[in-house]
Design an enzyme around this catalytic site. Structure first.
Site, PDB file in Angstrom:
ATOM      1  N   SER A   9      32.609  16.653  83.170  1.00 10.85           N
ATOM      2  CA  SER A   9      31.661  16.786  81.917  1.00 10.85           C
ATOM      3  C   SER A   9      30.103  16.875  82.365  1.00 10.85           C
ATOM      4  O   SER A   9      29.822  15.912  83.160  1.00 10.85           O
ATOM      5  CB  SER A   9      31.838  15.588  81.125  1.00 10.85           C
ATOM      6  OG  SER A   9      30.524  15.509  80.123  1.00 10.85           O
ATOM      7  N   HIS A  38      33.732  20.743  81.665  1.00 12.43           N
ATOM      8  CA  HIS A  38      33.431  20.318  80.005  1.00 12.43           C
ATOM      9  C   HIS A  38      32.135  20.368  79.610  1.00 12.43           C
ATOM     10  O   HIS A  38      31.299  19.714  80.369  1.00 12.43           O
ATOM     11  CB  HIS A  38      34.251  18.944  80.145  1.00 12.43           C
ATOM     12  CG  HIS A  38      34.359  18.461  78.702  1.00 12.43           C
ATOM     13  ND1 HIS A  38      35.565  18.664  77.854  1.00 12.43           N
ATOM     14  CD2 HIS A  38      33.534  17.571  78.055  1.00 12.43           C
ATOM     15  CE1 HIS A  38      35.363  17.956  76.646  1.00 12.43           C
ATOM     16  NE2 HIS A  38      34.201  17.378  76.751  1.00 12.43           N
ATOM     17  N   ASP A  67      29.623  19.329  76.741  1.00 17.21           N
ATOM     18  CA  ASP A  67      29.335  18.218  75.703  1.00 17.21           C
ATOM     19  C   ASP A  67      28.131  18.613  74.493  1.00 17.21           C
ATOM     20  O   ASP A  67      27.095  18.595  75.003  1.00 17.21           O
ATOM     21  CB  ASP A  67      29.163  16.972  75.955  1.00 17.21           C
ATOM     22  CG  ASP A  67      30.760  16.222  76.433  1.00 17.21           C
ATOM     23  OD1 ASP A  67      31.603  16.424  75.656  1.00 17.21           O
ATOM     24  OD2 ASP A  67      30.436  15.613  77.504  1.00 17.21           O
ATOM     25  N   MET A 127      26.000  17.857  71.379  1.00 15.73           N
ATOM     26  CA  MET A 127      25.932  16.824  70.562  1.00 15.73           C
ATOM     27  C   MET A 127      24.918  17.111  69.565  1.00 15.73           C
ATOM     28  O   MET A 127      23.808  17.628  70.085  1.00 15.73           O
ATOM     29  CB  MET A 127      25.834  15.582  71.173  1.00 15.73           C
ATOM     30  CG  MET A 127      26.829  15.192  72.157  1.00 15.73           C
ATOM     31  SD  MET A 127      26.326  13.477  72.822  1.00 15.73           S
ATOM     32  CE  MET A 127      27.869  13.420  73.806  1.00 15.73           C
ATOM     33  N   HIS A 158      33.169  21.007  73.880  1.00 19.72           N
ATOM     34  CA  HIS A 158      33.484  19.882  72.931  1.00 19.72           C
ATOM     35  C   HIS A 158      32.201  20.006  71.887  1.00 19.72           C
ATOM     36  O   HIS A 158      31.218  19.408  72.350  1.00 19.72           O
ATOM     37  CB  HIS A 158      33.703  18.866  73.778  1.00 19.72           C
ATOM     38  CG  HIS A 158      33.778  17.779  73.120  1.00 19.72           C
ATOM     39  ND1 HIS A 158      33.834  16.208  73.687  1.00 19.72           N
ATOM     40  CD2 HIS A 158      34.396  17.462  71.858  1.00 19.72           C
ATOM     41  CE1 HIS A 158      34.111  15.451  72.728  1.00 19.72           C
ATOM     42  NE2 HIS A 158      34.512  16.166  71.676  1.00 19.72           N
ATOM     43  N   MET A 187      30.527  18.301  69.242  1.00 20.24           N
ATOM     44  CA  MET A 187      30.309  16.879  68.482  1.00 20.24           C
ATOM     45  C   MET A 187      29.299  17.153  67.456  1.00 20.24           C
ATOM     46  O   MET A 187      28.095  16.446  67.590  1.00 20.24           O
ATOM     47  CB  MET A 187      30.054  15.726  69.563  1.00 20.24           C
ATOM     48  CG  MET A 187      31.360  15.282  70.081  1.00 20.24           C
ATOM     49  SD  MET A 187      30.975  14.436  71.728  1.00 20.24           S
ATOM     50  CE  MET A 187      30.651  15.799  72.766  1.00 20.24           C
ATOM     51  N   MET A 194      40.184  11.134  72.253  1.00 18.47           N
ATOM     52  CA  MET A 194      39.023  10.606  72.528  1.00 18.47           C
ATOM     53  C   MET A 194      39.303   8.981  73.033  1.00 18.47           C
ATOM     54  O   MET A 194      39.925   8.312  72.219  1.00 18.47           O
ATOM     55  CB  MET A 194      37.762  10.569  71.478  1.00 18.47           C
ATOM     56  CG  MET A 194      37.207  11.976  71.186  1.00 18.47           C
ATOM     57  SD  MET A 194      36.442  12.681  72.622  1.00 18.47           S
ATOM     58  CE  MET A 194      35.158  11.510  73.195  1.00 18.47           C
ATOM     59  N   GLY A 215      29.551   7.255  80.158  1.00 18.41           N
ATOM     60  CA  GLY A 215      29.365   5.939  81.046  1.00 18.41           C
ATOM     61  C   GLY A 215      30.078   4.857  80.059  1.00 18.41           C
ATOM     62  O   GLY A 215      29.710   3.792  80.369  1.00 18.41           O
ATOM     63  N   ASP A 230      39.399  12.263  76.823  1.00 18.53           N
ATOM     64  CA  ASP A 230      37.741  12.314  77.061  1.00 18.53           C
ATOM     65  C   ASP A 230      37.196  11.090  76.823  1.00 18.53           C
ATOM     66  O   ASP A 230      37.047  10.409  75.669  1.00 18.53           O
ATOM     67  CB  ASP A 230      36.992  13.389  76.094  1.00 18.53           C
ATOM     68  CG  ASP A 230      35.755  13.672  76.270  1.00 18.53           C
ATOM     69  OD1 ASP A 230      35.303  13.047  77.371  1.00 18.53           O
ATOM     70  OD2 ASP A 230      35.185  14.328  75.664  1.00 18.53           O
ATOM     71  N   SER A 246      30.792  10.494  84.398  1.00 19.36           N
ATOM     72  CA  SER A 246      30.139   9.448  85.469  1.00 19.36           C
ATOM     73  C   SER A 246      31.174   9.399  86.799  1.00 19.36           C
ATOM     74  O   SER A 246      30.626   9.461  88.042  1.00 19.36           O
ATOM     75  CB  SER A 246      29.920   8.203  84.877  1.00 19.36           C
ATOM     76  OG  SER A 246      30.486   8.052  83.546  1.00 19.36           O
TER      77      SER A 246
HETATM   78  C1  DX5 Z   1      31.381  11.415  75.071  1.00 18.94           C
HETATM   79  C2  DX5 Z   1      31.714  12.921  75.777  1.00 18.94           C
HETATM   80  C3  DX5 Z   1      32.224  12.806  76.984  1.00 18.94           C
HETATM   81  C4  DX5 Z   1      31.728  12.119  78.190  1.00 18.94           C
HETATM   82  C5  DX5 Z   1      32.690  11.529  79.167  1.00 18.94           C
HETATM   83  O1  DX5 Z   1      30.953  11.613  73.940  1.00 18.94           O
HETATM   84  O2  DX5 Z   1      32.472  13.701  74.786  1.00 18.94           O
HETATM   85  O3  DX5 Z   1      32.866  14.008  77.540  1.00 18.94           O
HETATM   86  O4  DX5 Z   1      30.660  12.862  78.753  1.00 18.94           O
HETATM   87  O5  DX5 Z   1      31.669  10.710  79.937  1.00 18.94           O
HETATM   88  P1  DX5 Z   1      32.426   9.625  81.096  1.00 18.94           P
HETATM   89  O6  DX5 Z   1      33.348  10.202  81.784  1.00 18.94           O
HETATM   90  O7  DX5 Z   1      31.076   9.158  81.560  1.00 18.94           O
HETATM   91  O8  DX5 Z   1      32.826   8.802  79.804  1.00 18.94           O
HETATM   92 ZN    ZN Z   2      33.523  15.719  75.672  1.00 20.78          ZN
END
Ligand code: DX5
Ligand code: ZN
Length: 229
Positions: A12, A37, A39, A41, A70, A72, A141, A149, A176, A199
């Site tokens: 990600s 990936h 993200d 948001m 992804h 969100m 999720m 993280g 995820d 992370s």
């Molecule tokens: C969370 C994201 C994930 C996140 C994963 O809202 O959708 O993709 O970046 O990060 P780690 O692997 O650090 O949990």
């Molecule tokens: Zn994600």
């Protein structure tokens, strides 16, 4: 994008250097990432803001493989065409993001992308039982979405239930949140094939020193495959 159920590692870029997305995408692919990936948001569906379709379009030329977007965000439907035109191979929307997820999935496929549906930790597997023939990917999720993280939440029973529901259908199960070499075996055993990791992939490395990305990707893949490094 042909279907296979082998383990795929999808770093990600939420954990990448935001001033260097193009180089970061190239670095993780060179170091063995299978998918990238991305993200998105909106500060409304989740309590954090990242970026939108323009950034996806800008990084697309730096990704040779699958760009896995992804979303969100809520609403989703007004933005589907923009993400498809930005070059997303997979577009995943949350089942919790609105009342008409079925329409959203139709629109994603209609726009020429693979359709994914994501489930928050509090949402049961049964929420997608009527959607199973409408999706190419189900994202489970294992954190509450919004931030990288966070601590892994065990969703093994949900993953197993989805794996049984999918049967022989060509539907990926993606995990995820909080995936690292210690949690990857649990989700792989339950039936997941796409492991997102932010992370746990980017830690210790940078675009000028990308070798740790490769070490981290190999460690997650080996753990998921049962051969610990
Ligand atoms: C969370 C994201 C994930 C996140 C994963 O809202 O959708 O993709 O970046 O990060 P780690 O692997 O650090 O949990
Ligand atoms: Zn994600």
């Amino acid at each position: 994008m042909s279907f296979d159920r082998s383990i795929k590692i999808a770093p990600s870029i939420l954990a990448a250097d935001f001033a260097n997305f193009g180089a970061e995408c190239e670095a993780i692919e060179a170091q063995g990432a299978d998918w990238v990936h991305v993200d998105v948001m909106d500060g409304h569906f989740v309590p954090n803001i990242t970026f939108g379709p323009a950034t996806c379009a800008a990084i697309r030329p730096h990704i040779k493989g699958v760009m896995d977007v992804h979303l969100m965000i809520a609403p989703v439907d007004p933005y589907i065409d923009a993400f498809a035109q930005a070059g997303a191979d997979v577009i995943t929307a949350h089942v919790e993001a609105g009342p008409h997820i079925h329409r959203t999935l139709q629109a994603i496929r209609g726009a020429g992308a693979k359709a994914g549906v994501a489930l928050n930790p509090g949402t049961p597997a049964s929420a997608v039982s009527e959607l199973i023939d409408k999706v190419d990917l189900i994202c489970v999720m294992t954190v509450n979405p919004g931030f990288g993280g966070q601590k892994f939440i065990d969703m093994s029973e949900k993953i197993s239930a989805l794996r049984r529901m999918i049967g022989d259908r060509p539907v990926h199960i993606e995990i995820d949140g909080g995936v690292d070499p210690s949690t990857a075996p649990l989700v792989a055993k339950a039936g997941a094939d796409v492991l997102v990791a932010g992370s746990a992939v980017f830690r210790g490395g940078s675009v000028s020193d990308p070798a740790p990305y490769g070490d981290n990707i190999r460690a997650i893949r080996a753990a998921a495959s049962g051969t610990y490094v």
